[in-house]
Design a protein around this motif. Structure first.
Motif, PDB file in Angstrom:
ATOM      1  N   THR A  76       0.840  -1.202   0.000  1.00 57.97           N
ATOM      2  CA  THR A  76       0.000   0.000   0.000  1.00 57.97           C
ATOM      3  C   THR A  76       0.875   1.252   0.000  1.00 57.97           C
ATOM      4  OG1 THR A  76      -1.778  -1.148   1.135  1.00 57.97           O
ATOM      5  CG2 THR A  76      -1.806   1.239   1.280  1.00 57.97           C
ATOM      6  N   TYR A  81      -3.256   2.052  -2.233  1.00 55.03           N
ATOM      7  CA  TYR A  81      -4.282   1.134  -1.704  1.00 55.03           C
ATOM      8  C   TYR A  81      -5.175   0.525  -2.773  1.00 55.03           C
ATOM      9  CZ  TYR A  81      -6.792   5.651  -1.813  1.00 55.03           C
ATOM     10  OH  TYR A  81      -7.317   6.858  -2.191  1.00 55.03           O
ATOM     11  N   ALA A 125      -4.884  -2.076   3.237  1.00 59.84           N
ATOM     12  CA  ALA A 125      -5.180  -1.210   2.090  1.00 59.84           C
ATOM     13  C   ALA A 125      -6.547  -0.560   2.257  1.00 59.84           C
ATOM     14  CB  ALA A 125      -5.128  -2.035   0.801  1.00 59.84           C
ATOM     15  N   GLY A 341       0.286   2.572   5.273  1.00 62.24           N
ATOM     16  CA  GLY A 341       0.112   1.131   5.067  1.00 62.24           C
ATOM     17  C   GLY A 341       0.761   0.332   6.189  1.00 62.24           C
TER      18      GLY A 341
END
Length: 403
Positions: A76, A81, A125, A341
């Motif tokens: 991510t 994402y 994500a 992330g």
């Protein structure tokens, strides 16, 4: 009645369309993991595995979840994402379908590990996407909406799954699971494509801080790991307790577990909205939720009257409704400072590790020392969790670190 309903609907006001789509896709994804609750049944009844073997396969399951959460967070931060969510949904769809063709212990262990690794890349994500799609003041309620979707998916999934097994066999279950994941991926491609979506809260961090260096966050995650270990007993050892000690039927156990989902569905959003308006810090609110959860285990030992089970479930559910959205929002807030992330991956991982520890340790404690001792131990685990959160609150006040 009309006013109550109107007020309930109003608690959802102001959430972005993107968050609603994300919740809907999460709902399909979660309802689609119908294989999960039936996995141990499938492995013992259809493939004749021993309980020890099933235990190991479930550990592979947890391991895959840890690796997937970590990988999802890394990717991510690297590629964004959106790509991670699409990849996870579509590829895990094909893996679900493939899983039914594996029959040996080794192949299923590896298969389950890979499946969970790909499927759980979705979680960090999705949290980062959620943070981007929702305005700062709506963060906690956006998290709550996603939790509602997950809970609805979890409640509907097993019911639909049971029907599919009866009508189509286990093979049908893998097919339906796989197809729903792929459909969710296709829907995501269509409605949340970056070119079509407006981002509400774009956070670009110039020199991102590593989540591993954020000591307060690590302390917080350790507390959440303990919370998870206790909380998850409600999904593995507590139903056994209902059956063995209180002689409840599967249907009655289902009703008690259903009460949890129903209360969350009806009360969580209004409860979260009213707590958001309070002047309490997120840490204080999580402490309150943890205290109610601890109380629920104390009730399990109080008496042999069946009503204590309902009271215990009630306290646990209210505790969960308070603790989870705010702990989640705490994590989203911290993530602003660094690699989002990575932050959200660690949050997911703390629960994946709790899964690995909780079911196994709970079963072992019961086998060796019985239920009463197990619930006392779980209460102590919750008290340690509360102690750590108190320490964290004091530490953050000293540092004036209000995230």
């Amino acid at each position: 009645m009309k006013t109550i309903f109107k007020n309930y609907i109003n608690t959802f006001k102001g959430l972005s369309t993107e968050v609603w789509w994300l919740a809907f896709i999460t709902l399909i994804n979660r309802a689609g993991t119908m294989v999960i609750p039936f996995l141990s049944l499938y492995l013992t009844k259809n493939l004749n595995f021993t309980l020890i073997e099933v235990g190991w396969i479930m550990s592979a399951f947890g391991g895959g979840s840890v690796v997937g959460s970590w990988l999802g967070g890394k990717l991510t931060d690297k590629i964004g994402y959106y790509k991670v969510m699409v990849f996870s949904l579509i590829v895990s769809g094909f893996l679900f379908v493939a899983l039914q063709y594996l029959t040996t212990f080794v192949s299923i262990s590896i298969g389950v590990f890979i499946l969970l690794m790909v499927a759980d890349m979705f979680r960090p994500a999705m949290f980062v996407a959620l943070s981007a799609y929702s305005k700062q003041e709506n963060k906690v309620r956006s998290v709550t909406l996603i939790r509602l979707a997950i809970n609805l998916g979890f409640s509907a999934g097993p019911a639909i799954g049971g029907l599919i097994i009866v009508t189509l066999s286990y093979g049908g279950l893998f097919w339906v699971d796989g197809i729903t994941c792929i459909l969710a991926g296709i829907l995501l491609l269509n409605v949340l494509h970056p070119k079509k979506v407006k981002v509400a809260d774009e956070i670009v961090v110039e020199h991102p801080k590593s989540a591993y260096q954020d000591i307060n966050y690590i302390i917080f995650l350790f507390a959440m790991l303990l919370f998870g270990v206790a909380f998850l007993q409600y999904f593995s050892t507590v139903p056994l307790f209902y059956k063995e000690e209180f002689k409840l039927s599967e249907f009655q156990i289902g009703l008690l577990m259903g009460m949890n989902g129903f209360l969350i569905f009806v009360l969580e959003m209004p409860l979260v909205k009213s707590l958001e308006k309070s002047m309490l810090s997120k840490t204080s609110i999580v402490i309150f939720g943890a205290a109610l959860t601890a109380l629920s285990f104390i009730f399990l030992n109080i008496s042999s009257w069946v009503g204590v089970l309902v009271i215990g479930m009630f306290f646990m559910t209210i505790g969960e409704m308070i603790a989870f959205p705010f702990s989640n929002a705490f994590a989203l807030d911290r993530a602003k400072k660094g690699n989002q992330g990575e932050y959200m991956a660690l949050y997911s991982i703390s629960f994946s590790i709790a899964h690995i520890i909780a079911h196994n340790s709970g079963m072992h404690l019961i086998a060796k020392y019985g239920y009463e001792f197990t619930w006392h131990t779980t209460t102590v685990v919750m008290l340690v969790c509360i102690g750590i959160l108190y320490y964290l609150k004091g530490r953050m006040l000293k540092q004036k670190d209000h995230h």
